[in-house]
Design an enzyme around this catalytic site. Structure first.
Site, short mmCIF file in Angstrom:
data_model
loop_
_atom_site.label_atom_id
_atom_site.label_comp_id
_atom_site.label_asym_id
_atom_site.label_seq_id
_atom_site.Cartn_x
_atom_site.Cartn_y
_atom_site.Cartn_z
N LYS A 185 0.81 -1.22 0.00
CA LYS A 185 0.00 0.00 0.00
C LYS A 185 0.84 1.27 0.00
CE LYS A 185 -4.50 -1.45 1.60
NZ LYS A 185 -4.31 -2.86 2.01
N GLU A 236 -9.64 7.49 3.82
CA GLU A 236 -10.58 6.61 4.50
C GLU A 236 -9.87 5.28 4.72
OE1 GLU A 236 -10.46 6.67 1.21
OE2 GLU A 236 -10.28 4.50 0.95
N SER A 296 1.35 -9.88 -1.24
CA SER A 296 1.05 -8.46 -1.03
C SER A 296 1.44 -7.92 0.35
CB SER A 296 -0.44 -8.21 -1.27
OG SER A 296 -1.23 -9.05 -0.44
C1 LIG Z 1 -5.18 -3.85 1.62
C2 LIG Z 1 -4.52 -5.12 1.29
C3 LIG Z 1 -4.95 -5.92 0.21
C4 LIG Z 1 -6.16 -5.60 -0.61
O1 LIG Z 1 -6.11 -4.39 -1.30
P1 LIG Z 1 -5.88 -4.34 -2.87
O2 LIG Z 1 -6.13 -2.91 -3.22
O3 LIG Z 1 -6.83 -5.28 -3.51
O4 LIG Z 1 -4.47 -4.75 -3.12
C5 LIG Z 1 -4.25 -7.08 -0.07
N1 LIG Z 1 -3.18 -7.46 0.67
C6 LIG Z 1 -2.74 -6.72 1.71
C7 LIG Z 1 -1.58 -7.21 2.48
C8 LIG Z 1 -3.39 -5.54 2.06
O5 LIG Z 1 -2.96 -4.83 3.10
#
Ligand SMILES: *Cc1c(COP(=O)(O)O)cnc(C)c1O
Length: 393
Positions: free
Chosen positions: A89, A111, A377
């Site tokens: 993020k 938000e 992610s």
């Molecule tokens: C917020 C988050 C997501 C989901 O958000 P996307 O905008 O779909 O990427 C996925 N993995 C992690 C670790 C997150 O913090």
């Protein structure tokens, strides 16, 4: 045909800017300037320098040998879990704080649902010494106490949204209200590839550093830029957009998007938008979203707070509708198992969101010589209490 956004802000039938007239000047200011600002050499340099020295990029592309052996194919993990603050993020919030400065804004609003985007926003505001207000549903504030504490420690003001279901969509409404009232000095940092044009495209471009790096790293490791498949979980879709970006228009690279089936697609408790969603408008863009017969947005559910969103960004709605992307839904139970397994096989505890992407190997078979890149992610530290409760650790 391209799967990128067109000049009018659409991906196929999806996207656009469906906003109240009062918000038009704010969105138009951003739309008319974002591309030229992003193309400035000084912007690119500042962005790249911060990604390297502050975020810790490039993140490694790691060949997961034991995991690959188990599933009889070649799996690489793109290690976004190693980014500063623990997930992808921050790539977007670093980009948007630089954008806000170029636009002459000295106040940031955001938000947040689970608090991850709020933390990433508070982080870059602290870095730049800019005032930060984060809107968060009252119920989410109770559920996500550690992230609320992080935001406060980083100097942000966390404002509870007390209307409606007191969750993410109510926080979004409050943020939009704030922006309408403060059009001159305030930039609104949206946390995924959602919202009115140009947000989905701008956020995708900031996150596209992920697939840019994958290309170079795969060239080094496999002597080819293109994997056979790239896999990512989808909440709003920003980590997926970043991982897919430079492969969207290369048809031989398969794109696999993984959604949260929660307790089962037909259970009434899920966030499987591609399976259940219908065309509608949410947060200012036309996309697929889960809704009742009369168009009321359905409360989504997933064990992972980051996938707990009733829609997907317009890029992903188009990937689904056009058939360019393959969409797979994974239940809470299967995601939790996959997370525990990665910990034991590779010594990496993933975020539960990322565990959804890892779980597809149980049901989706790949050939031995195929190269699959999974976007990891985020890291699992934030999810430890969920893992503890689930596995009785
Ligand atoms: C917020 C988050 C997501 C989901 O958000 P996307 O905008 O779909 O990427 C996925 N993995 C992690 C670790 C997150 O913090």
């Amino acid at each position: 045909m391209s799967y990128q956004v067109n000049k009018k802000g659409y991906y196929g039938d999806f996207g656009g800017a469906y906003i109240p007239e009062m918000l038009y000047p704010n969105v138009e200011e951003l739309r008319s300037q974002y591309l030229s600002i992003m193309q400035e050499a000084s912007f690119q340099k500042e962005f790249k320098d911060l990604l390297r020295d502050y975020v810790g990029r490039p993140t490694p592309l790691y060949y997961a040998e034991r995991f690959s052996k188990k599933y009889g194919t070649k799996v690489y993990l793109k290690r976004e879990d190693l980014c500063h603050t623990g997930a992808h993020k921050v790539n977007n919030t670093v980009g948007q704080i630089l954008m806000a400065k170029r636009l002459g804004k000295d106040r940031i609003i955001a938000e947040t649902g689970a608090g991850q985007h709020g933390v990433a926003t508070a982080t870059v505001c602290a870095l730049m010494g800019i005032k930060c207000i984060v809107y968060m549903g009252e119920i989410d504030i109770e559920r996500q106490a550690p992230n609320v504490a992080r935001m406060k420690m980083l100097g942000a003001t966390v404002v509870p949204a007390k209307s409606g279901s007191k969750t993410l969509k109510d926080a979004t409404n409050e943020a939009i209200r704030d922006w309408i009232n403060n059009p001159v000095d305030t930039h609104y940092i949206i946390g995924s590839v959602v919202g009115p044009h140009p947000y989905p495209d701008m956020v995708a471009r900031f996150q596209s550093v992920v697939s840019e790096e994958i290309k170079n790293q795969l060239q080094e490791k496999e002597k080819r830029e293109n994997p056979d498949y790239v896999v990512a979980c989808v909440g709003g879709g920003s980590n997926a957009a970043g991982a897919f970006y430079h492969y969207l228009d290369i048809p031989k690279v398969g794109i696999i998007a993984v959604e949260a089936a929660g307790k089962g697609i037909q259970s009434g408790e899920s966030a499987a938008t591609s399976a259940l969603g219908k065309e509608g408008i949410i947060h200012g863009s036309k996309t697929l979203l889960m809704q009742s017969e009369d168009g009321q947005i359905t409360e989504p559910y997933s064990i992972s707070a980051g996938l707990d969103y009733p829609g997907v960004g317009p890029m992903h709605a188009n990937l689904f509708r056009s058939g360019r992307g393959e969409f797979i839904s994974i239940t809470d139970d299967d995601a939790m198992k996959a997370g525990a397994q990665l910990a034991k096989l590779e010594g990496i505890i993933p975020a539960i969101e990322s565990s959804h992407a890892l779980a597809i190997f149980e049901e989706r078979k790949f050939k031995p010589d195929e190269v699959i890149v999974v976007n990891l992610s985020g890291r699992g530290d934030k999810d430890l209490s969920t893992y503890i409760d689930y596995f009785n650790l």
